[in-house]
Write a protein that holds these residues in place. Sequence first.
Motif, PDB file in Angstrom:
ATOM      1  N   GLY A  42       0.808  -1.211   0.000  1.00  0.00           N
ATOM      2  CA  GLY A  42       0.000   0.000   0.000  1.00  0.00           C
ATOM      3  C   GLY A  42       0.844   1.264   0.000  1.00  0.00           C
ATOM      4  O   GLY A  42       0.450   2.288  -0.546  1.00  0.00           O
ATOM      5  N   ILE A  43       2.008   1.180   0.592  1.00  0.00           N
ATOM      6  CA  ILE A  43       2.889   2.346   0.688  1.00  0.00           C
ATOM      7  C   ILE A  43       3.604   2.593  -0.642  1.00  0.00           C
ATOM      8  O   ILE A  43       3.721   3.721  -1.095  1.00  0.00           O
ATOM      9  CB  ILE A  43       3.928   2.143   1.820  1.00  0.00           C
ATOM     10  N   ILE A  44       4.049   1.516  -1.301  1.00  0.00           N
ATOM     11  CA  ILE A  44       4.857   1.694  -2.506  1.00  0.00           C
ATOM     12  C   ILE A  44       4.026   1.819  -3.772  1.00  0.00           C
ATOM     13  O   ILE A  44       4.574   2.120  -4.830  1.00  0.00           O
ATOM     14  CB  ILE A  44       5.876   0.556  -2.682  1.00  0.00           C
ATOM     15  N   GLU A  45       2.732   1.623  -3.691  1.00  0.00           N
ATOM     16  CA  GLU A  45       1.910   1.606  -4.903  1.00  0.00           C
ATOM     17  C   GLU A  45       2.050   2.855  -5.777  1.00  0.00           C
ATOM     18  O   GLU A  45       2.232   2.734  -6.991  1.00  0.00           O
ATOM     19  CB  GLU A  45       0.450   1.374  -4.537  1.00  0.00           C
ATOM     20  N   PRO A  46       2.004   4.084  -5.215  1.00  0.00           N
ATOM     21  CA  PRO A  46       2.149   5.251  -6.096  1.00  0.00           C
ATOM     22  C   PRO A  46       3.500   5.291  -6.816  1.00  0.00           C
ATOM     23  O   PRO A  46       3.579   5.610  -7.999  1.00  0.00           O
ATOM     24  CB  PRO A  46       2.012   6.451  -5.157  1.00  0.00           C
ATOM     25  N   ALA A  47       4.563   4.947  -6.106  1.00  0.00           N
ATOM     26  CA  ALA A  47       5.891   4.954  -6.730  1.00  0.00           C
ATOM     27  C   ALA A  47       6.002   3.831  -7.756  1.00  0.00           C
ATOM     28  O   ALA A  47       6.532   4.042  -8.850  1.00  0.00           O
ATOM     29  CB  ALA A  47       6.974   4.808  -5.661  1.00  0.00           C
ATOM     30  N   ALA A  48       5.505   2.660  -7.431  1.00  0.00           N
ATOM     31  CA  ALA A  48       5.588   1.522  -8.349  1.00  0.00           C
ATOM     32  C   ALA A  48       4.811   1.794  -9.633  1.00  0.00           C
ATOM     33  O   ALA A  48       5.255   1.431 -10.721  1.00  0.00           O
ATOM     34  CB  ALA A  48       5.076   0.262  -7.666  1.00  0.00           C
ATOM     35  N   ASP A  49       3.652   2.449  -9.519  1.00  0.00           N
ATOM     36  CA  ASP A  49       2.870   2.766 -10.717  1.00  0.00           C
ATOM     37  C   ASP A  49       3.640   3.685 -11.653  1.00  0.00           C
ATOM     38  O   ASP A  49       3.634   3.501 -12.866  1.00  0.00           O
ATOM     39  CB  ASP A  49       1.533   3.407 -10.339  1.00  0.00           C
ATOM     40  N   LYS A  50       4.311   4.686 -11.103  1.00  0.00           N
ATOM     41  CA  LYS A  50       5.088   5.590 -11.951  1.00  0.00           C
ATOM     42  C   LYS A  50       6.310   4.881 -12.526  1.00  0.00           C
ATOM     43  O   LYS A  50       6.660   5.068 -13.682  1.00  0.00           O
ATOM     44  CB  LYS A  50       5.529   6.824 -11.155  1.00  0.00           C
ATOM     45  N   LEU A  51       6.953   4.057 -11.710  1.00  0.00           N
ATOM     46  CA  LEU A  51       8.171   3.379 -12.156  1.00  0.00           C
ATOM     47  C   LEU A  51       7.891   2.317 -13.220  1.00  0.00           C
ATOM     48  O   LEU A  51       8.761   2.014 -14.029  1.00  0.00           O
ATOM     49  CB  LEU A  51       8.897   2.771 -10.962  1.00  0.00           C
ATOM     50  N   LYS A  52       6.680   1.765 -13.229  1.00  0.00           N
ATOM     51  CA  LYS A  52       6.329   0.773 -14.250  1.00  0.00           C
ATOM     52  C   LYS A  52       6.298   1.385 -15.645  1.00  0.00           C
ATOM     53  O   LYS A  52       6.469   0.688 -16.632  1.00  0.00           O
ATOM     54  CB  LYS A  52       4.949   0.185 -13.964  1.00  0.00           C
ATOM     55  N   SER A  53       6.066   2.674 -15.725  1.00  0.00           N
ATOM     56  CA  SER A  53       5.887   3.311 -17.026  1.00  0.00           C
ATOM     57  C   SER A  53       7.193   3.818 -17.643  1.00  0.00           C
ATOM     58  O   SER A  53       7.163   4.448 -18.692  1.00  0.00           O
ATOM     59  CB  SER A  53       4.881   4.456 -16.906  1.00  0.00           C
ATOM     60  N   ILE A  54       8.322   3.565 -17.002  1.00  0.00           N
ATOM     61  CA  ILE A  54       9.608   3.979 -17.571  1.00  0.00           C
ATOM     62  C   ILE A  54      10.460   2.738 -17.835  1.00  0.00           C
ATOM     63  O   ILE A  54      10.219   1.675 -17.253  1.00  0.00           O
ATOM     64  CB  ILE A  54      10.353   4.978 -16.653  1.00  0.00           C
ATOM     65  N   PRO A  55      11.460   2.838 -18.697  1.00  0.00           N
ATOM     66  CA  PRO A  55      12.302   1.669 -19.017  1.00  0.00           C
ATOM     67  C   PRO A  55      13.104   1.170 -17.806  1.00  0.00           C
ATOM     68  O   PRO A  55      13.386   1.930 -16.875  1.00  0.00           O
ATOM     69  CB  PRO A  55      13.256   2.200 -20.089  1.00  0.00           C
ATOM     70  N   PRO A  56      13.481  -0.095 -17.837  1.00  0.00           N
ATOM     71  CA  PRO A  56      14.238  -0.673 -16.723  1.00  0.00           C
ATOM     72  C   PRO A  56      15.550   0.048 -16.420  1.00  0.00           C
ATOM     73  O   PRO A  56      15.945   0.140 -15.267  1.00  0.00           O
ATOM     74  CB  PRO A  56      14.511  -2.105 -17.184  1.00  0.00           C
ATOM     75  N   MET A  57      16.222   0.563 -17.431  1.00  0.00           N
ATOM     76  CA  MET A  57      17.490   1.254 -17.180  1.00  0.00           C
ATOM     77  C   MET A  57      17.271   2.541 -16.391  1.00  0.00           C
ATOM     78  O   MET A  57      18.086   2.903 -15.556  1.00  0.00           O
ATOM     79  CB  MET A  57      18.219   1.565 -18.485  1.00  0.00           C
TER      80      MET A  57
END
Length: 183
Positions: free
Chosen positions: A23-38
């Motif tokens: 629940g805490i990391i969800e906002p960050a994880a959602d944004k990070l999913k939309s950028i490349p792994p590098m």
Amino acid sequence: MSHTTKSLSQTPTFRKNPLSTLGIIEPAADKLKSIPPMARAVVWDWFQRDWGRKRLRFDLYYDYRAYGCGARWNRQYIEWLAFFRPPDDKALVPQVITKGLLQAALESRGISCKKSDSKKVLLERAVQVPGLISALMASTCPEFQDIRPEWQEPVSKWVGRVQAIRPVGAAMLKFLGLTAIYQ
């Protein structure tokens, strides 16, 4: 109707599990999913590196660059995330900010300096001018960044989860490689 049957109109209520960080990391994880792994590796590196903290390494390391990591694109993605901001005037000044740069910045603001003044004295004067240190750091070394306070906990928890699953990913890659060899 028995007392154990629930009405379909009732919605279940979920208690926030204090042991789970999802629940805490969800906002960050959602944004990070939309950028490349590098670009995600740049964020991970900012937290995990024990030397050179507070510095975003947009070009990462040689082994990452072999996979198409580019400093210009990583910088754009990191700026889009808006997790980081330039350091404030209370930040530790890196050695890239030399005595000459401090003298020039102070003199451009109308503060006279002696050529014999030490860097420590110049820093003390520069701290008294609001915004001078942060502007100097932003123009001289833009890779030195602080994480925004509202993103500190979600992003650091995300980094912890990535660190926890890293051995699992390595084991899966090893298994896939061995499977391919023996077929």
